[in-house]
Design a protein around this motif. Structure first.
Motif, PDB file in Angstrom:
ATOM      1  N   ARG A  18       0.840  -1.204   0.000  1.00 25.49           N
ATOM      2  CA  ARG A  18       0.000   0.000   0.000  1.00 25.49           C
ATOM      3  C   ARG A  18       0.874   1.252   0.000  1.00 25.49           C
ATOM      4  O   ARG A  18       1.899   1.282   0.684  1.00 25.49           O
ATOM      5  CB  ARG A  18      -0.924  -0.042   1.219  1.00 25.49           C
ATOM      6  CG  ARG A  18      -2.085  -0.965   0.929  1.00 25.49           C
ATOM      7  CD  ARG A  18      -2.714  -1.608   2.130  1.00 25.49           C
ATOM      8  NE  ARG A  18      -3.281  -2.884   1.713  1.00 25.49           N
ATOM      9  CZ  ARG A  18      -4.519  -3.033   1.249  1.00 25.49           C
ATOM     10  NH1 ARG A  18      -5.342  -2.025   1.190  1.00 25.49           N
ATOM     11  NH2 ARG A  18      -4.934  -4.216   0.842  1.00 25.49           N
ATOM     12  N   GLU A 167      -4.116  -0.699  -2.709  1.00 27.63           N
ATOM     13  CA  GLU A 167      -5.081   0.370  -2.409  1.00 27.63           C
ATOM     14  C   GLU A 167      -5.840   0.795  -3.662  1.00 27.63           C
ATOM     15  O   GLU A 167      -6.992   1.216  -3.580  1.00 27.63           O
ATOM     16  CB  GLU A 167      -4.299   1.576  -1.899  1.00 27.63           C
ATOM     17  CG  GLU A 167      -4.793   2.117  -0.568  1.00 27.63           C
ATOM     18  CD  GLU A 167      -3.811   3.154  -0.049  1.00 27.63           C
ATOM     19  OE1 GLU A 167      -3.175   2.865   0.961  1.00 27.63           O
ATOM     20  OE2 GLU A 167      -3.673   4.217  -0.695  1.00 27.63           O
ATOM     21  N   ASP A 170      -9.384  -0.410  -4.517  1.00 27.94           N
ATOM     22  CA  ASP A 170     -10.585   0.056  -3.808  1.00 27.94           C
ATOM     23  C   ASP A 170     -11.556   0.797  -4.722  1.00 27.94           C
ATOM     24  O   ASP A 170     -12.745   0.862  -4.431  1.00 27.94           O
ATOM     25  CB  ASP A 170     -10.196   0.974  -2.632  1.00 27.94           C
ATOM     26  CG  ASP A 170      -9.447   0.200  -1.555  1.00 27.94           C
ATOM     27  OD1 ASP A 170      -9.520  -1.053  -1.562  1.00 27.94           O
ATOM     28  OD2 ASP A 170      -8.779   0.834  -0.718  1.00 27.94           O
ATOM     29  N   THR A 171     -11.043   1.375  -5.816  1.00 29.28           N
ATOM     30  CA  THR A 171     -11.926   2.141  -6.709  1.00 29.28           C
ATOM     31  C   THR A 171     -12.361   1.317  -7.927  1.00 29.28           C
ATOM     32  O   THR A 171     -13.044   1.836  -8.801  1.00 29.28           O
ATOM     33  CB  THR A 171     -11.209   3.410  -7.219  1.00 29.28           C
ATOM     34  OG1 THR A 171      -9.948   3.019  -7.773  1.00 29.28           O
ATOM     35  CG2 THR A 171     -10.987   4.421  -6.103  1.00 29.28           C
ATOM     36  N   GLU A 174     -16.971  -3.332  -9.290  1.00 31.23           N
ATOM     37  CA  GLU A 174     -17.030  -4.708  -8.762  1.00 31.23           C
ATOM     38  C   GLU A 174     -16.791  -5.757  -9.861  1.00 31.23           C
ATOM     39  O   GLU A 174     -16.076  -6.736  -9.647  1.00 31.23           O
ATOM     40  CB  GLU A 174     -18.392  -4.921  -8.112  1.00 31.23           C
ATOM     41  CG  GLU A 174     -18.422  -6.149  -7.204  1.00 31.23           C
ATOM     42  CD  GLU A 174     -19.806  -6.377  -6.632  1.00 31.23           C
ATOM     43  OE1 GLU A 174     -20.515  -5.379  -6.384  1.00 31.23           O
ATOM     44  OE2 GLU A 174     -20.155  -7.555  -6.454  1.00 31.23           O
ATOM     45  N   PHE A 177     -13.153  -6.040 -10.686  1.00 29.94           N
ATOM     46  CA  PHE A 177     -12.435  -6.753  -9.617  1.00 29.94           C
ATOM     47  C   PHE A 177     -12.690  -8.263  -9.740  1.00 29.94           C
ATOM     48  O   PHE A 177     -11.761  -9.071  -9.681  1.00 29.94           O
ATOM     49  CB  PHE A 177     -12.874  -6.232  -8.244  1.00 29.94           C
ATOM     50  CG  PHE A 177     -12.137  -6.891  -7.113  1.00 29.94           C
ATOM     51  CD1 PHE A 177     -10.803  -6.565  -6.854  1.00 29.94           C
ATOM     52  CD2 PHE A 177     -12.742  -7.865  -6.334  1.00 29.94           C
ATOM     53  CE1 PHE A 177     -10.103  -7.192  -5.832  1.00 29.94           C
ATOM     54  CE2 PHE A 177     -12.049  -8.496  -5.309  1.00 29.94           C
ATOM     55  CZ  PHE A 177     -10.736  -8.150  -5.058  1.00 29.94           C
ATOM     56  N   ASP A 205     -13.628 -11.932   0.086  1.00 37.17           N
ATOM     57  CA  ASP A 205     -12.930 -11.332   1.240  1.00 37.17           C
ATOM     58  C   ASP A 205     -11.513 -11.869   1.426  1.00 37.17           C
ATOM     59  O   ASP A 205     -10.982 -11.860   2.537  1.00 37.17           O
ATOM     60  CB  ASP A 205     -13.716 -11.611   2.535  1.00 37.17           C
ATOM     61  CG  ASP A 205     -14.997 -10.813   2.553  1.00 37.17           C
ATOM     62  OD1 ASP A 205     -14.992  -9.709   1.972  1.00 37.17           O
ATOM     63  OD2 ASP A 205     -15.994 -11.311   3.122  1.00 37.17           O
ATOM     64  N   ARG A 208      -5.902  -9.644   0.308  1.00 37.66           N
ATOM     65  CA  ARG A 208      -5.419  -9.137  -0.990  1.00 37.66           C
ATOM     66  C   ARG A 208      -3.892  -9.116  -1.107  1.00 37.66           C
ATOM     67  O   ARG A 208      -3.339  -9.568  -2.111  1.00 37.66           O
ATOM     68  CB  ARG A 208      -5.976  -7.739  -1.239  1.00 37.66           C
ATOM     69  CG  ARG A 208      -7.477  -7.768  -1.486  1.00 37.66           C
ATOM     70  CD  ARG A 208      -7.991  -6.402  -1.823  1.00 37.66           C
ATOM     71  NE  ARG A 208      -9.438  -6.467  -1.985  1.00 37.66           N
ATOM     72  CZ  ARG A 208     -10.195  -5.428  -2.309  1.00 37.66           C
ATOM     73  NH1 ARG A 208      -9.657  -4.245  -2.502  1.00 37.66           N
ATOM     74  NH2 ARG A 208     -11.501  -5.565  -2.441  1.00 37.66           N
TER      75      ARG A 208
END
Ligand code: GLY
Length: 342
Positions: A18, A167, A170-171, A174, A177, A205, A208
């Protein structure tokens, strides 16, 4: 931060951690000087281009930026030629650097420009999708598409550095991803039953940082063993024989990762003793495992892909999780194999 070192025709680090986007300038300064062109796409630019730019200028680089439309169509020769002309206009030399800030499309396109401009300049991958972090940014496959198929013009050109900042995921929408998760599950099926069990137990979950690092290690091992794709590296094509056909026939409306999930599920059903568990893993991630296309149509599409050799085609056969093999099968048998997996 985790570091995976790749030893190939060029040796480089893949760093996973990160905050790496903001460390881009500092990380590049450790290996390069000169000008930098950041290539990104219209989805990524508003999110991360300013941070990449600031990090590089702060480290003393003279930075130019350019943006291509988001999506597979940017792997058209037209964008490749535009980028070459841009580099020439800006007097880029072999001591300068390209930075690919984006997913697989930006990475493949920028990498191919880097492979060919002045017979090869340095490039750095800053992948912004899960798929690019775990697969396409590592290993030096670069390419653009022809109307006859994906990745039909390309080169092996290893990056000089890969920075994976989880990080940035996160944007991600879905669906994008999830499409990357298909490549993660593919890696687990190929190489690592412990990783597979972690994914099966945790679904979306999953841890990552740990999973990205493990996938990069698996990719590193196969690239180090067979950089130029003459043997074991072809295992990474699991599901792709079917996937490329589905992508092309749907004009890339079905994203690569979704198509890979369908392709892996078909070959699992056709061959694997634990096919139920494999198909369930994809389903747990909300990934498709079936297609409306018939076996005949899928076989024809696969045969027009570059993986055909004379009257055989090499398939990646899943015996069970963690045990896959390359098998040359007769073209005349392909339709029936696919039928068994539909
Ligand atoms: N994405 C497959 C490979 O790098 O070989």
């Amino acid at each position: 931060m985790n570091t995976v070192h790749v030893t190939a025709s060029r040796c480089y680090d893949v760093k996973i951690g990160r905050g790496l986007l903001d460390a881009l300038g500092q990380e590049l300064a450790a290996i390069a000087k000169g000008k930098v062109l950041i290539v990104t796409d219209e989805n990524v630019a508003p999110l991360y281009l300013a941070r990449a730019y600031q990090s590089l200028t702060k480290a003393g680089f003279c930075v130019a930026t350019t943006c291509v439309p988001a999506g597979e169509n940017s792997k058209d020769i037209k964008y490749y030629v535009n980028l070459l002309n841009l580099l020439a206009d800006k007097n880029f030399t072999r001591s300068d650097t390209l930075v690919a800030l984006g997913g697989g499309v930006v990475g493949d396109l920028t990498g191919f420009v880097a492979a060919t401009y002045l017979r090869g300049v340095r490039f750095v991958q800053v992948p912004t999708t899960l798929l690019a972090m775990v697969d396409s940014s590592v290993g030096g496959k670069t390419a653009v598409n022809l109307s006859s198929g994906k990745n039909q013009v390309g080169a092996f050109h290893q990056p000089s550095l890969v920075l994976c900042d989880p990080e940035l995921l996160d944007t991600l929408p879905e669906d994008v991803f999830k499409a990357g998760c298909a490549e993660v599950i593919k890696t687990a099926i190929l190489f690592d039953s412990v990783l597979f069990d972690h994914l099966y137990a945790n679904g979306l979950d999953f841890d990552r940082d740990r999973v990205i690092t493990r996938c990069v290690e698996c990719k590193r091992d196969i690239v180090c063993a067979d950089e130029f794709d003459n043997g074991q590296r072809q295992l990474l094509n699991l599901g792709h024989t079917i996937a490329h056909g589905i992508e092309k026939m749907t004009d890339f409306i079905i994203p690569h990762g979704m198509a890979v999930a369908i392709g892996c599920a078909i070959f699992a059903r056709a061959f694997a003793v634990d096919s139920e568990k494999i198909v369930e893993a994809f389903e747990k991630f909300g990934l498709p495992t079936r297609t409306e296309f018939s076996a005949e149509v899928l076989a024809n599409a696969a045969l027009s892909d570059k993986k055909r050799q004379g009257d055989t085609i090499t398939l990646v056969v899943v015996n069970m999780v963690g045990n896959c093999e390359l098998r040359a099968v007769k073209i005349s048998d392909l339709t029936n194999i696919i039928k068994a997996g539909l």
